[in-house]
Design an enzyme around this catalytic site. Structure first.
Site, mmCIF file in Angstrom:
data_model
loop_
_atom_site.group_PDB
_atom_site.id
_atom_site.type_symbol
_atom_site.label_atom_id
_atom_site.label_comp_id
_atom_site.label_asym_id
_atom_site.label_seq_id
_atom_site.Cartn_x
_atom_site.Cartn_y
_atom_site.Cartn_z
ATOM 1 N N GLY A 86 6.927 0.722 2.651
ATOM 2 C CA GLY A 86 6.520 -0.660 2.897
ATOM 3 C C GLY A 86 5.010 -0.767 2.938
ATOM 4 O O GLY A 86 4.324 -0.375 2.009
ATOM 5 N N ASP A 87 4.502 -1.267 4.044
ATOM 6 C CA ASP A 87 3.057 -1.421 4.205
ATOM 7 C C ASP A 87 2.524 -0.483 5.277
ATOM 8 O O ASP A 87 1.542 -0.776 5.941
ATOM 9 C CB ASP A 87 2.706 -2.875 4.515
ATOM 10 N N GLU A 88 3.187 0.663 5.454
ATOM 11 C CA GLU A 88 2.788 1.626 6.476
ATOM 12 C C GLU A 88 2.237 2.899 5.839
ATOM 13 O O GLU A 88 2.831 3.464 4.924
ATOM 14 C CB GLU A 88 3.972 1.973 7.360
#
Length: 170
Positions: free
Chosen positions: A57-59
């Protein structure tokens, strides 16, 4: 990751702010562009010997071998935060980018790789409670809570399919 007391390691967990907004408003190509820019900025913000990876994801996560001092990890985390808090131009439009970070140190906060990642993630959650664009620090209570939660889950036979289940005891 196998950790030893002789090898200090700091970990920075990074969650991108505004990613979902850009992805939803501009499409997946814009989201992918933001991820590429964020990865490059993150890589430039840390030391050459550090390891950066995307968890999903955005991690992202940054492993900082040899870092044992709070001041040093804070300095690097602040560089990362500043590097990620600028806009990105995509197809003539300016997209917001930012990040919230959580930091943890081994062996102070954890003695295994999994525990260190959980401690940094808990620090990230703590930072999010303070507001976007902040840096959170792992605290000893987090490690104790992880041990208790794991023991309770094991005793109850909770499987990975029930992740997210919260047990409240009276």
């Amino acid at each position: 990751i196998q950790l030893t007391r002789a090898e200090p390691l700091a970990l920075i967990a990074v969650d991108l702010d505004h990613f979902k907004e850009a992805n939803d408003a501009e499409g997946h190509e814009a989201g992918d562009a933001l991820l590429r820019v964020a990865a490059e900025r993150l890589r430039r913000a840390v030391r050459e010997t550090d390891i950066v990876g995307r968890l999903g994801g955005d991690e992202f996560v940054a492993f900082l071998p040899g870092v044992r001092e709070e001041a040093e990890v804070r300095s690097i985390a602040e560089r990362v935060r500043r590097a990620l808090h600028t806009t990105v131009t995509y197809r003539g439009r300016r997209l917001r980018l930012g990040a919230t970070l959580g930091v943890a140190l081994a062996p102070t906060d954890a003695t295994t790789g999994d525990a260190l990642l959980r401690a940094a993630d808990a620090a990230l959650v703590r930072a999010k409670r303070q507001g976007r664009g902040t840096v959170g620090r792992a605290v000893p209570e987090d490690s104790a809570r992880f041990v208790r939660e794991a023991a309770i889950a094991e005793a109850l036979g909770v499987s990975d399919t029930l992740k997210g289940l919260e047990v409240h005891l009276q």
